[in-house]
Design an enzyme around this catalytic site. Structure first.
Site, PDB file in Angstrom:
ATOM      1  N   TYR A 144      59.150  76.578  52.489  1.00  0.00           N
ATOM      2  CA  TYR A 144      58.231  76.722  53.613  1.00  0.00           C
ATOM      3  C   TYR A 144      58.478  77.995  54.429  1.00  0.00           C
ATOM      4  CZ  TYR A 144      56.192  72.070  52.978  1.00  0.00           C
ATOM      5  OH  TYR A 144      55.502  70.979  52.492  1.00  0.00           O
ATOM      6  N   HIS A 176      51.729  68.220  48.203  1.00  0.00           N
ATOM      7  CA  HIS A 176      51.660  69.675  48.378  1.00  0.00           C
ATOM      8  C   HIS A 176      51.217  70.293  47.058  1.00  0.00           C
ATOM      9  CE1 HIS A 176      52.861  73.854  49.142  1.00  0.00           C
ATOM     10  NE2 HIS A 176      53.313  73.822  47.896  1.00  0.00           N
ATOM     11  N   GLU A 197      56.788  79.287  43.663  1.00  0.00           N
ATOM     12  CA  GLU A 197      57.240  77.912  43.865  1.00  0.00           C
ATOM     13  C   GLU A 197      57.807  77.307  42.577  1.00  0.00           C
ATOM     14  OE1 GLU A 197      53.848  76.032  45.735  1.00  0.00           O
ATOM     15  OE2 GLU A 197      54.171  77.147  47.602  1.00  0.00           O
ATOM     16  N   LYS A 199      55.114  64.239  48.340  1.00  0.00           N
ATOM     17  CA  LYS A 199      56.038  64.311  49.472  1.00  0.00           C
ATOM     18  C   LYS A 199      56.686  62.941  49.725  1.00  0.00           C
ATOM     19  CE  LYS A 199      53.453  68.039  51.750  1.00  0.00           C
ATOM     20  NZ  LYS A 199      52.901  68.512  53.046  1.00  0.00           N
ATOM     21  N   ASN A 233      51.092  64.200  54.807  1.00  0.00           N
ATOM     22  CA  ASN A 233      49.828  64.269  54.073  1.00  0.00           C
ATOM     23  C   ASN A 233      50.011  64.128  52.552  1.00  0.00           C
ATOM     24  OD1 ASN A 233      50.916  66.762  53.613  1.00  0.00           O
ATOM     25  ND2 ASN A 233      49.171  67.941  54.321  1.00  0.00           N
TER      26      ASN A 233
HETATM   27  P1  CMP Z   1      51.629  71.760  52.921  1.00  0.00           P
HETATM   28  O1  CMP Z   1      50.494  72.012  51.990  1.00  0.00           O
HETATM   29  O2  CMP Z   1      52.843  71.142  52.338  1.00  0.00           O
HETATM   30  O3  CMP Z   1      52.040  73.160  53.609  1.00  0.00           O
HETATM   31  C1  CMP Z   1      52.457  73.282  54.965  1.00  0.00           C
HETATM   32  C2  CMP Z   1      52.521  71.977  55.658  1.00  0.00           C
HETATM   33  O4  CMP Z   1      52.719  71.996  57.040  1.00  0.00           O
HETATM   34  C3  CMP Z   1      51.212  71.250  55.462  1.00  0.00           C
HETATM   35  O5  CMP Z   1      51.124  70.820  54.111  1.00  0.00           O
HETATM   36  C4  CMP Z   1      51.340  70.144  56.528  1.00  0.00           C
HETATM   37  O6  CMP Z   1      51.801  68.931  55.975  1.00  0.00           O
HETATM   38  C5  CMP Z   1      52.417  70.670  57.457  1.00  0.00           C
HETATM   39  N1  CMP Z   1      52.055  70.584  58.868  1.00  0.00           N
HETATM   40  C6  CMP Z   1      52.649  69.800  59.760  1.00  0.00           C
HETATM   41  N2  CMP Z   1      52.104  69.945  60.960  1.00  0.00           N
HETATM   42  C7  CMP Z   1      51.108  70.829  60.838  1.00  0.00           C
HETATM   43  C8  CMP Z   1      50.161  71.402  61.731  1.00  0.00           C
HETATM   44  N3  CMP Z   1      50.116  71.073  63.032  1.00  0.00           N
HETATM   45  N4  CMP Z   1      49.287  72.299  61.238  1.00  0.00           N
HETATM   46  C9  CMP Z   1      49.322  72.645  59.923  1.00  0.00           C
HETATM   47  N5  CMP Z   1      50.198  72.137  59.034  1.00  0.00           N
HETATM   48  C10 CMP Z   1      51.087  71.249  59.496  1.00  0.00           C
END
Ligand code: CMP
Length: 144
Positions: A50, A116, A127, A10, A113
């Site tokens: 998403y 992904h 995807e 990311k 984070n």
């Molecule tokens: P990802 O695996 O990319 O898939 C969905 C993303 O939503 C997750 O990683 C998080 O980075 C993002 N996200 C942001 N805020 C939240 C939250 N409060 N709870 C869960 N996911 C979140």
């Protein structure tokens, strides 16, 4: 079974210079890199990627973040690649991801984070099609 999985560094991971570290971990694990590109993410691609989170309160923030600067999109292949990659990434929330995992070692907040990865073989198919379309995904054959 031999699977392919979609993995993306990311914007925060790219900006922090973690592409090499992350690619290296997957290579050393024994997975094969069969596709990769540094790219900007359009609003449309972000919303499609998403789509399952569309009704969540953080959806806008998520799309805003993922389109904010380039990502490094990859496809990795190998035995149980989907779950192996998930295990290596650690839990979504870095507060719960174990040291030794990518998020456990480098992440601090749930929004930023770092990485992904597809959560199932079905998500991986969707995807990979979305991010790589009909681009050739192979490492053992010359392609033109
Ligand atoms: P990802 O695996 O990319 O898939 C969905 C993303 O939503 C997750 O990683 C998080 O980075 C993002 N996200 C942001 N805020 C939240 C939250 N409060 N709870 C869960 N996911 C979140």
């Amino acid at each position: 079974a031999i699977e392919k999985t979609f993995v993306m560094v990311k914007p925060d991971g790219v900006q922090r210079g973690l592409i090499g570290e992350i690619v290296s971990r997957f290579e050393r694990k024994g997975l094969k890199l069969v596709g990769a590109k540094l790219m900007s993410v359009s609003q449309q691609l972000a919303e499609q990627h998403y789509a399952e989170h569309k009704e969540r309160p953080f959806f806008g923030e998520l799309v805003q973040f993922i389109t904010s600067s380039p990502v490094f999109a990859m496809v990795w292949e190998g035995e149980n690649a989907v779950s192996v990659a998930r295990t290596m990434m650690g839990k979504t929330n870095p507060a719960e991801s174990a040291p030794g995992t990518i998020r456990g070692d480098f992440g601090l907040t749930i929004g930023m984070n770092i990485i992904h990865g597809s959560d199932s073989p079905e998500s991986a198919d969707r995807e990979i099609a979305l991010w790589f379309g009909n681009e050739a995904l192979s490492y053992d054959k010359a392609v033109d």
